[in-house]
Design a protein around this motif. Sequence first.
Motif, PDB file in Angstrom:
ATOM      1  N   GLY A   1      78.082   7.945 -37.534  1.00 45.27           N
ATOM      2  CA  GLY A   1      79.180   8.802 -37.077  1.00 45.27           C
ATOM      3  C   GLY A   1      80.213   8.957 -38.174  1.00 45.27           C
ATOM      4  O   GLY A   1      81.016   9.889 -38.154  1.00 45.27           O
ATOM      5  N   SER A   2      80.176   8.035 -39.133  1.00 41.96           N
ATOM      6  CA  SER A   2      81.197   8.111 -40.186  1.00 41.96           C
ATOM      7  C   SER A   2      80.596   8.514 -41.527  1.00 41.96           C
ATOM      8  O   SER A   2      81.240   8.402 -42.556  1.00 41.96           O
ATOM      9  CB  SER A   2      81.907   6.755 -40.317  1.00 41.96           C
ATOM     10  OG  SER A   2      80.957   5.753 -40.638  1.00 41.96           O
ATOM     11  N   MET A   3      79.337   8.974 -41.508  1.00 44.04           N
ATOM     12  CA  MET A   3      78.654   9.304 -42.778  1.00 44.04           C
ATOM     13  C   MET A   3      78.235  10.775 -42.840  1.00 44.04           C
ATOM     14  O   MET A   3      78.231  11.462 -41.828  1.00 44.04           O
ATOM     15  CB  MET A   3      77.425   8.408 -42.925  1.00 44.04           C
ATOM     16  CG  MET A   3      77.797   6.956 -43.140  1.00 44.04           C
ATOM     17  SD  MET A   3      76.390   5.875 -42.930  1.00 44.04           S
ATOM     18  CE  MET A   3      76.409   5.573 -41.195  1.00 44.04           C
ATOM     19  N   GLY A   4      77.859  11.215 -44.045  1.00 46.60           N
ATOM     20  CA  GLY A   4      77.430  12.605 -44.234  1.00 46.60           C
ATOM     21  C   GLY A   4      78.616  13.552 -44.083  1.00 46.60           C
ATOM     22  O   GLY A   4      79.765  13.130 -43.942  1.00 46.60           O
ATOM     23  N   ASP A   5      78.344  14.859 -44.120  1.00 45.29           N
ATOM     24  CA  ASP A   5      79.422  15.833 -43.902  1.00 45.29           C
ATOM     25  C   ASP A   5      79.728  15.956 -42.413  1.00 45.29           C
ATOM     26  O   ASP A   5      80.832  16.330 -42.031  1.00 45.29           O
ATOM     27  CB  ASP A   5      79.032  17.196 -44.484  1.00 45.29           C
ATOM     28  CG  ASP A   5      78.936  17.118 -46.004  1.00 45.29           C
ATOM     29  OD1 ASP A   5      79.890  16.629 -46.632  1.00 45.29           O
ATOM     30  OD2 ASP A   5      77.885  17.508 -46.561  1.00 45.29           O
ATOM     31  N   ALA A   6      78.735  15.679 -41.599  1.00 46.23           N
ATOM     32  CA  ALA A   6      78.925  15.624 -40.145  1.00 46.23           C
ATOM     33  C   ALA A   6      77.757  14.835 -39.560  1.00 46.23           C
ATOM     34  O   ALA A   6      76.691  14.714 -40.192  1.00 46.23           O
ATOM     35  CB  ALA A   6      78.967  17.019 -39.538  1.00 46.23           C
ATOM     36  N   THR A   7      77.972  14.279 -38.398  1.00 47.16           N
ATOM     37  CA  THR A   7      76.906  13.546 -37.697  1.00 47.16           C
ATOM     38  C   THR A   7      76.903  14.018 -36.251  1.00 47.16           C
ATOM     39  O   THR A   7      77.962  14.291 -35.680  1.00 47.16           O
ATOM     40  CB  THR A   7      77.180  12.025 -37.721  1.00 47.16           C
ATOM     41  OG1 THR A   7      77.204  11.577 -39.067  1.00 47.16           O
ATOM     42  CG2 THR A   7      76.097  11.248 -36.976  1.00 47.16           C
ATOM     43  N   THR A   8      75.701  14.103 -35.684  1.00 46.95           N
ATOM     44  CA  THR A   8      75.610  14.430 -34.255  1.00 46.95           C
ATOM     45  C   THR A   8      74.879  13.310 -33.534  1.00 46.95           C
ATOM     46  O   THR A   8      74.132  12.543 -34.150  1.00 46.95           O
ATOM     47  CB  THR A   8      74.823  15.736 -34.041  1.00 46.95           C
ATOM     48  OG1 THR A   8      73.528  15.600 -34.630  1.00 46.95           O
ATOM     49  CG2 THR A   8      75.548  16.915 -34.657  1.00 46.95           C
ATOM     50  N   THR A   9      75.108  13.226 -32.227  1.00 51.31           N
ATOM     51  CA  THR A   9      74.317  12.274 -31.442  1.00 51.31           C
ATOM     52  C   THR A   9      74.036  12.849 -30.068  1.00 51.31           C
ATOM     53  O   THR A   9      74.564  13.901 -29.688  1.00 51.31           O
ATOM     54  CB  THR A   9      74.986  10.887 -31.370  1.00 51.31           C
ATOM     55  OG1 THR A   9      73.988   9.921 -30.994  1.00 51.31           O
ATOM     56  CG2 THR A   9      76.121  10.843 -30.354  1.00 51.31           C
ATOM     57  N   SER A  10      73.169  12.138 -29.345  1.00 52.21           N
ATOM     58  CA  SER A  10      72.771  12.553 -27.999  1.00 52.21           C
ATOM     59  C   SER A  10      73.034  11.401 -27.038  1.00 52.21           C
ATOM     60  O   SER A  10      72.790  10.240 -27.385  1.00 52.21           O
ATOM     61  CB  SER A  10      71.278  12.896 -27.998  1.00 52.21           C
ATOM     62  OG  SER A  10      70.783  12.948 -26.675  1.00 52.21           O
ATOM     63  N   PHE A  11      73.499  11.753 -25.835  1.00 47.10           N
ATOM     64  CA  PHE A  11      73.647  10.742 -24.791  1.00 47.10           C
ATOM     65  C   PHE A  11      72.648  10.975 -23.672  1.00 47.10           C
ATOM     66  O   PHE A  11      72.908  10.647 -22.511  1.00 47.10           O
ATOM     67  CB  PHE A  11      75.094  10.742 -24.256  1.00 47.10           C
ATOM     68  CG  PHE A  11      76.128  10.485 -25.316  1.00 47.10           C
ATOM     69  CD1 PHE A  11      76.154   9.288 -26.021  1.00 47.10           C
ATOM     70  CD2 PHE A  11      77.069  11.458 -25.633  1.00 47.10           C
ATOM     71  CE1 PHE A  11      77.091   9.060 -27.016  1.00 47.10           C
ATOM     72  CE2 PHE A  11      78.028  11.231 -26.628  1.00 47.10           C
ATOM     73  CZ  PHE A  11      78.036  10.023 -27.316  1.00 47.10           C
ATOM     74  N   PHE A  12      71.501  11.566 -24.012  1.00 47.50           N
ATOM     75  CA  PHE A  12      70.377  11.685 -23.072  1.00 47.50           C
ATOM     76  C   PHE A  12      70.151  10.292 -22.473  1.00 47.50           C
ATOM     77  O   PHE A  12      70.302   9.284 -23.174  1.00 47.50           O
ATOM     78  CB  PHE A  12      69.152  12.168 -23.874  1.00 47.50           C
ATOM     79  CG  PHE A  12      67.911  12.381 -23.057  1.00 47.50           C
ATOM     80  CD1 PHE A  12      67.723  13.565 -22.357  1.00 47.50           C
ATOM     81  CD2 PHE A  12      66.926  11.398 -22.994  1.00 47.50           C
ATOM     82  CE1 PHE A  12      66.571  13.759 -21.601  1.00 47.50           C
ATOM     83  CE2 PHE A  12      65.777  11.592 -22.243  1.00 47.50           C
ATOM     84  CZ  PHE A  12      65.596  12.775 -21.544  1.00 47.50           C
ATOM     85  N   PRO A  13      69.791  10.213 -21.170  1.00 49.07           N
ATOM     86  CA  PRO A  13      69.756   8.900 -20.511  1.00 49.07           C
ATOM     87  C   PRO A  13      68.981   7.803 -21.252  1.00 49.07           C
ATOM     88  O   PRO A  13      69.371   6.629 -21.208  1.00 49.07           O
ATOM     89  CB  PRO A  13      69.105   9.212 -19.158  1.00 49.07           C
ATOM     90  CG  PRO A  13      69.479  10.642 -18.896  1.00 49.07           C
ATOM     91  CD  PRO A  13      69.506  11.320 -20.233  1.00 49.07           C
ATOM     92  N   ALA A  14      67.900   8.166 -21.940  1.00 48.51           N
ATOM     93  CA  ALA A  14      67.080   7.128 -22.575  1.00 48.51           C
ATOM     94  C   ALA A  14      67.571   6.722 -23.963  1.00 48.51           C
ATOM     95  O   ALA A  14      66.984   5.846 -24.596  1.00 48.51           O
ATOM     96  CB  ALA A  14      65.636   7.630 -22.681  1.00 48.51           C
ATOM     97  N   LYS A  15      68.641   7.334 -24.435  1.00 47.67           N
ATOM     98  CA  LYS A  15      69.145   6.991 -25.775  1.00 47.67           C
ATOM     99  C   LYS A  15      69.854   5.643 -25.735  1.00 47.67           C
ATOM    100  O   LYS A  15      70.224   5.167 -24.653  1.00 47.67           O
ATOM    101  CB  LYS A  15      70.125   8.075 -26.259  1.00 47.67           C
ATOM    102  CG  LYS A  15      69.503   9.441 -26.415  1.00 47.67           C
ATOM    103  CD  LYS A  15      68.435   9.458 -27.475  1.00 47.67           C
ATOM    104  CE  LYS A  15      67.942  10.857 -27.765  1.00 47.67           C
ATOM    105  NZ  LYS A  15      66.509  10.944 -27.999  1.00 47.67           N
ATOM    106  N   PRO A  16      70.111   5.029 -26.908  1.00 47.94           N
ATOM    107  CA  PRO A  16      70.778   3.705 -26.881  1.00 47.94           C
ATOM    108  C   PRO A  16      72.053   3.726 -26.030  1.00 47.94           C
ATOM    109  O   PRO A  16      72.277   2.820 -25.230  1.00 47.94           O
ATOM    110  CB  PRO A  16      71.079   3.438 -28.362  1.00 47.94           C
ATOM    111  CG  PRO A  16      69.971   4.146 -29.090  1.00 47.94           C
ATOM    112  CD  PRO A  16      69.707   5.398 -28.279  1.00 47.94           C
ATOM    113  N   LEU A  17      72.894   4.768 -26.184  1.00 46.69           N
ATOM    114  CA  LEU A  17      74.014   4.963 -25.256  1.00 46.69           C
ATOM    115  C   LEU A  17      73.718   6.252 -24.500  1.00 46.69           C
ATOM    116  O   LEU A  17      73.790   7.337 -25.079  1.00 46.69           O
ATOM    117  CB  LEU A  17      75.348   5.075 -26.013  1.00 46.69           C
ATOM    118  CG  LEU A  17      76.564   5.297 -25.107  1.00 46.69           C
ATOM    119  CD1 LEU A  17      76.846   4.080 -24.224  1.00 46.69           C
ATOM    120  CD2 LEU A  17      77.816   5.625 -25.918  1.00 46.69           C
TER     121      LEU A  17
END
Length: 378
Positions: A183-199
């Motif tokens: 989340g703090s690297m690259g020019d931008a970071t994305t993530t998913s909160f799909f139920p099976a993801k770590p969060l």
Amino acid sequence: MNEYSISTQFIDLAAQQKLIRSRIDIAIKKVLDHGQYIMGPEVKQFESDLKEFTGSKHAFTCANGTDALSIVLMAWDIGPGDAVFVPSFTYIATAEAPAQLGATPFFVDVDKDTFNIDLKSFKQAILDSRELGLRPAAVIPVDLVGQPAQVDEITDIAHQEKIKVLVDGAQSFGGISNNRRVGSMGDATTTSFFPAKPLGCYGDGGAIFTQDDGDAELINSIRLHGKGSHKYENIRIGMNSRMDTIQAAILIEKLKIFPDELIAREKIANLYTEKLSEKIRTPFCNNNLKSAWAQYTIVIEDRDRIQDELKSKNIPSVIYYPIPLSKQAGYKDYPSVKSGLDVSDYLSKRVLSLPMHPYLRDDEVERISQEICLLTGQ
Ligand SMILES: Cc1ncc(COP(=O)(O)O)c(C=O)c1O
């Protein structure tokens, strides 16, 4: 058949829910009471929690991890004529986002140990894309199965060529690289909160992180129909990609137990590795990286037979991903690096992900490992 063979889950969301159900009930009730279902106070609160957890300057929630990728690419004005470098061995969303914008997903091979973008292949792909008359515009390193990619090295190469780096951290939220959270690297970071993801939430959800104030303003506008100073002033083309207040309320509670869950995941991964590593190929872990252990993925010959045998013993397993993106019907006409995608093709035939969640018991891990050793003839 013993009791464990009946109960082992690939990902046990029910066990987690049991632990926090009363807090989730209260959080949802609060939303029902105040009634601000869209962009309610919990959304702001969760975004603030995300900034604190990741150390990122800006964090924006959105509807899902696929939109998150598209929103960043839109903020960077990526479109026709632009090459966006993506690994061939990943989930389809990584290539879908640039393709939807009319850009060209350009397939790059991955490293056989980390499953993440291979630096040599990336460098070659930049040259190849120019030969095809494309502008090398962005690269999307994916933190596959939870392990952060070599983002610093990729950024060094990319920035020399004026290429933007968008980290697809859909599988790695909670991971660490060189003491920095995903989340703090690259020019931008994305993530998913799909139920099976770590969060994961109890529906769809995603987030975008950036350290750049200008990009932050664009991202916030694009996710809200290209809004200007208020909701009904629309200064650019955007999209409708908001996180529901109820999902934010759920995620606020889940984030509180997430650090403990990351520790539990790591402990389970270490136990698998202890039981399996002398006999089969277990995940490679770089010393300066901490995986979020979205998956525990082994590499084996005769994978399909072993998966069937495990199934007959009530041990679930999943193949992520059996078809590399360069061979998917909808994507096979997009270009790929001249040096080939051999590792992606190799891994897609041999990877097998074993049950992995923070509530897996040691005896379950031991039994699964024992069965795998027997089945692989070790
Ligand atoms: C690597 C990767 N990128 C993007 C996504 C897309 O996330 P979502 O399902 O929230 O749209 C996923 C989800 O599975 C993923 O694994």
